[in-house]
Write a protein that holds these residues in place. Sequence first.
Motif, PDB file in Angstrom:
ATOM      1  N   GLN A 210       1.062  -1.359  -0.086  1.00  0.00           N
ATOM      2  CA  GLN A 210      -0.155   0.010   0.137  1.00  0.00           C
ATOM      3  C   GLN A 210       1.039   1.246  -0.097  1.00  0.00           C
ATOM      4  OE1 GLN A 210      -3.279   0.391   0.202  1.00  0.00           O
ATOM      5  NE2 GLN A 210      -3.388  -1.649  -0.426  1.00  0.00           N
TER       6      GLN A 210
ATOM      7  N   GLN B  11      -5.466  -0.357  -4.085  1.00  0.00           N
ATOM      8  CA  GLN B  11      -4.785   0.804  -3.348  1.00  0.00           C
ATOM      9  C   GLN B  11      -5.853   1.310  -2.632  1.00  0.00           C
ATOM     10  OE1 GLN B  11      -1.048   1.696  -2.912  1.00  0.00           O
ATOM     11  NE2 GLN B  11      -1.347  -0.419  -3.759  1.00  0.00           N
TER      12      GLN B  11
ATOM     13  N   ASP C 283      -7.817   4.443  -0.383  1.00  0.00           N
ATOM     14  CA  ASP C 283      -7.979   5.763  -0.473  1.00  0.00           C
ATOM     15  C   ASP C 283      -7.180   6.450   0.696  1.00  0.00           C
ATOM     16  OD1 ASP C 283      -8.790   6.782  -3.016  1.00  0.00           O
ATOM     17  OD2 ASP C 283     -10.961   6.712  -2.553  1.00  0.00           O
ATOM     18  N   TRP C 284      -6.086   6.805   0.283  1.00  0.00           N
ATOM     19  CA  TRP C 284      -5.303   7.882   1.573  1.00  0.00           C
ATOM     20  C   TRP C 284      -5.619   9.065   1.566  1.00  0.00           C
ATOM     21  CZ3 TRP C 284      -2.984   4.662   5.077  1.00  0.00           C
ATOM     22  CH2 TRP C 284      -2.783   3.403   4.999  1.00  0.00           C
TER      23      TRP C 284
END
Length: 193
Positions: free
Chosen positions: A99, A114, A116-117
């Motif tokens: 990640q 991935q 959602d940061w």
Amino acid sequence: MSTSLRIGFVTGATPDKWARHWRDRRPEPLELVPVTEAHQLDGVLDGSLDMAIVRLPVDRDGLHCVRLYDEVQVAVASRDHVLAAADAEVNTGDLVDEQLVRPHSSGWRPSADQLDWPPMDEREAIETVAAGTGVVILPMSVARLHQRKDVVSRVVSDLAPTTIALTWKVERDDDVTQAFVGVTKGRTANTSR
């Protein structure tokens, strides 16, 4: 008194050597102004900075741009992460299941889905990976600036290095500007361009 030369420098850039040489050779005061990568050109474009030491790529429209040096990119992860077991280097193939807590500037991304940061700066990204969550890929100088005992960094051998460059407006190509370019390019006080 001479007019001050104001130069922005992006996080991780190291203008100290050039500033020392400038102060030894020139009467104009030099002011170094830290800038973030997201806003590295703003001061040059609005005229509050004479020049900026930036990390490429940048929009070069209306700007001179002189390459100064390249820096390798590193993956930063928690000291408990599998990355810590690697020798000095890894490659993107070693990171395909990871990640990325922050998108990589080249657009490279692991093949794993991935999360959602939220947007985060370099320091926040390193704090996040220190907690054992994911990895972040940064220029080595930025990783060193935010170095912590609870993280490790490994060179990512197959990512192109990032480039540090000096930029200034095309219309501001005067003798003082060229004198600073000369300092960054290693010209001596007796050398002309």
